[in-house]
Design a protein around this motif. Structure first.
Motif, PDB file in Angstrom:
ATOM      1  N   ALA A  72       0.825  -1.208   0.000  1.00 55.81           N
ATOM      2  CA  ALA A  72       0.000   0.000   0.000  1.00 55.81           C
ATOM      3  C   ALA A  72       0.859   1.258   0.000  1.00 55.81           C
ATOM      4  O   ALA A  72       0.480   2.282  -0.587  1.00 55.81           O
ATOM      5  CB  ALA A  72      -0.920  -0.011   1.220  1.00 55.81           C
ATOM      6  N   ARG A  73       2.018   1.181   0.630  1.00 54.94           N
ATOM      7  CA  ARG A  73       2.915   2.338   0.695  1.00 54.94           C
ATOM      8  C   ARG A  73       3.376   2.760  -0.699  1.00 54.94           C
ATOM      9  O   ARG A  73       3.591   3.954  -0.950  1.00 54.94           O
ATOM     10  CB  ARG A  73       4.122   2.000   1.563  1.00 54.94           C
ATOM     11  N   LEU A  74       3.511   1.793  -1.591  1.00 55.39           N
ATOM     12  CA  LEU A  74       3.967   2.102  -2.954  1.00 55.39           C
ATOM     13  C   LEU A  74       2.896   2.824  -3.771  1.00 55.39           C
ATOM     14  O   LEU A  74       3.193   3.352  -4.847  1.00 55.39           O
ATOM     15  CB  LEU A  74       4.369   0.812  -3.675  1.00 55.39           C
ATOM     16  N   HIS A  75       1.669   2.839  -3.272  1.00 53.79           N
ATOM     17  CA  HIS A  75       0.564   3.421  -4.043  1.00 53.79           C
ATOM     18  C   HIS A  75      -0.102   4.585  -3.325  1.00 53.79           C
ATOM     19  O   HIS A  75      -1.304   4.827  -3.493  1.00 53.79           O
ATOM     20  CB  HIS A  75      -0.465   2.332  -4.366  1.00 53.79           C
ATOM     21  N   GLY A  76       0.677   5.303  -2.514  1.00 53.97           N
ATOM     22  CA  GLY A  76       0.180   6.558  -1.953  1.00 53.97           C
ATOM     23  C   GLY A  76      -0.404   6.472  -0.561  1.00 53.97           C
ATOM     24  O   GLY A  76      -1.069   7.416  -0.119  1.00 53.97           O
ATOM     25  N   PHE A  77      -0.188   5.374   0.152  1.00 53.40           N
ATOM     26  CA  PHE A  77      -0.754   5.222   1.490  1.00 53.40           C
ATOM     27  C   PHE A  77      -0.255   6.321   2.431  1.00 53.40           C
ATOM     28  O   PHE A  77      -1.048   6.966   3.135  1.00 53.40           O
ATOM     29  CB  PHE A  77      -0.379   3.841   2.037  1.00 53.40           C
ATOM     30  N   GLU A  78       1.055   6.562   2.452  1.00 57.49           N
ATOM     31  CA  GLU A  78       1.626   7.590   3.321  1.00 57.49           C
ATOM     32  C   GLU A  78       1.125   8.976   2.964  1.00 57.49           C
ATOM     33  O   GLU A  78       0.725   9.764   3.833  1.00 57.49           O
ATOM     34  CB  GLU A  78       3.151   7.557   3.220  1.00 57.49           C
ATOM     35  N   ILE A 209     -11.686   5.303  -6.427  1.00 55.90           N
ATOM     36  CA  ILE A 209     -10.978   4.835  -5.229  1.00 55.90           C
ATOM     37  C   ILE A 209      -9.538   4.506  -5.600  1.00 55.90           C
ATOM     38  O   ILE A 209      -9.282   3.849  -6.618  1.00 55.90           O
ATOM     39  CB  ILE A 209     -11.679   3.587  -4.633  1.00 55.90           C
ATOM     40  N   THR A 210      -8.613   4.931  -4.766  1.00 56.39           N
ATOM     41  CA  THR A 210      -7.195   4.715  -5.063  1.00 56.39           C
ATOM     42  C   THR A 210      -6.804   3.255  -4.885  1.00 56.39           C
ATOM     43  O   THR A 210      -7.498   2.471  -4.233  1.00 56.39           O
ATOM     44  CB  THR A 210      -6.319   5.587  -4.149  1.00 56.39           C
ATOM     45  N   ALA A 211      -5.651   2.910  -5.440  1.00 52.64           N
ATOM     46  CA  ALA A 211      -5.221   1.514  -5.496  1.00 52.64           C
ATOM     47  C   ALA A 211      -5.022   0.907  -4.114  1.00 52.64           C
ATOM     48  O   ALA A 211      -5.401  -0.239  -3.871  1.00 52.64           O
ATOM     49  CB  ALA A 211      -3.931   1.404  -6.312  1.00 52.64           C
TER      50      ALA A 211
END
Length: 249
Positions: A72-78, A209-211
């Motif tokens: 999830a971090r690779l797809h904008g989670f942070e 909805i985001t990835a």
């Protein structure tokens, strides 16, 4: 756990309402002395191994739900949650605090349970629901709280699964089954990243909805489906009557 025959360690007469002479209420006789024990034990192990193999699938889902935050971090989670500094690392680590707090109490509860399949599958359904809820978090603190309680619930599985295996298998059979169960870790690490990338690539932006939100929702839904199936597939303790066992078994 002794190396005695399984049939020697089970009081079949009490379970099947047989009298001390081995004769049941309807006049039929359960003559254990006439049973070919090696054949019965082999058949029992095959039945049991098929059901216990389902634990490997549950463990794979457990590892996937534990590590999907990295994908999830690779797809904008942070960025979407506005995390700064070590907040992401804290969100990752807080899961294991829940693990440390819950593993021992969970097995103490499981020891007193009559239906471990219901207990383990219910815990699995709860952590699956929490994983799906991760798709709706809006702040860092929401994610932190969910990850902590997810760790508390996920911690019930592995020690509980080993305890369940120890109640069914003899000492010379148990080591192989625990090794096979632990192989689920390698399988999950091998394919979880591929599954995560497939979900993210195919659903990114769907319905606005985001990835990374799709990732938590889809993997949580898969885990929930496995949890529902586990209610009927996982074995209970040997002392609990089971419809999938024959009287001799």
């Amino acid at each position: 756990m002794s190396d005695l025959s399984l049939l020697d360690s089970v009081n079949c007469s009490s379970r099947y309402n047989a009298t001390s002479s081995g004769r049941s209420d309807n006049g039929s006789t359960l003559a254990l002395a006439d049973v070919d024990r090696p054949i019965v034990e082999k058949r029992l192990l095959c039945k049991l191994d098929l059901r216990v193999a389902f634990l490997v699938l549950v463990f794979i889902m457990n590892i996937m739900d534990r590590t999907n935050i990295a994908a999830a971090r690779l797809h904008g989670f942070e960025e979407d949650l506005g995390m700064t500094g070590n907040q992401f690392n804290t969100t990752t680590s807080i899961l294991y605090v829940g693990y440390l707090l819950t593993q021992v109490p969970s097995n103490m509860i499981l020891h007193r349970m009559k239906w471990p399949s219901l207990y383990l599958s219910s815990c699995m359904a709860v952590w699956a629901a929490m994983t799906m809820c991760m798709s709706a978090v809006q702040t860092y603190y929401d994610a932190l709280i969910l990850r902590f309680f997810s760790g508390c619930v996920e911690a019930t599985f592995f020690p509980g699964a080993v305890f369940l295996l120890s109640r069914w298998y003899k000492r010379n059979e148990l080591g192989l089954r625990i090794t096979i169960l632990f192989c689920g870790t390698s399988v999950s690490y091998a394919f979880s990243a591929l599954i995560a990338s497939g979900i993210s690539a195919s659903l990114d932006g769907a319905l606005g909805i985001t990835a990374w939100r799709w990732l938590f929702f889809v993997e949580g839904a898969l885990t929930f489906a496995v949890a529902v199936s586990a209610i009927w597939i996982l074995p209970n303790f040997p002392s609990t009557p089971s419809v999938w066992l024959l009287p001799a078994e």
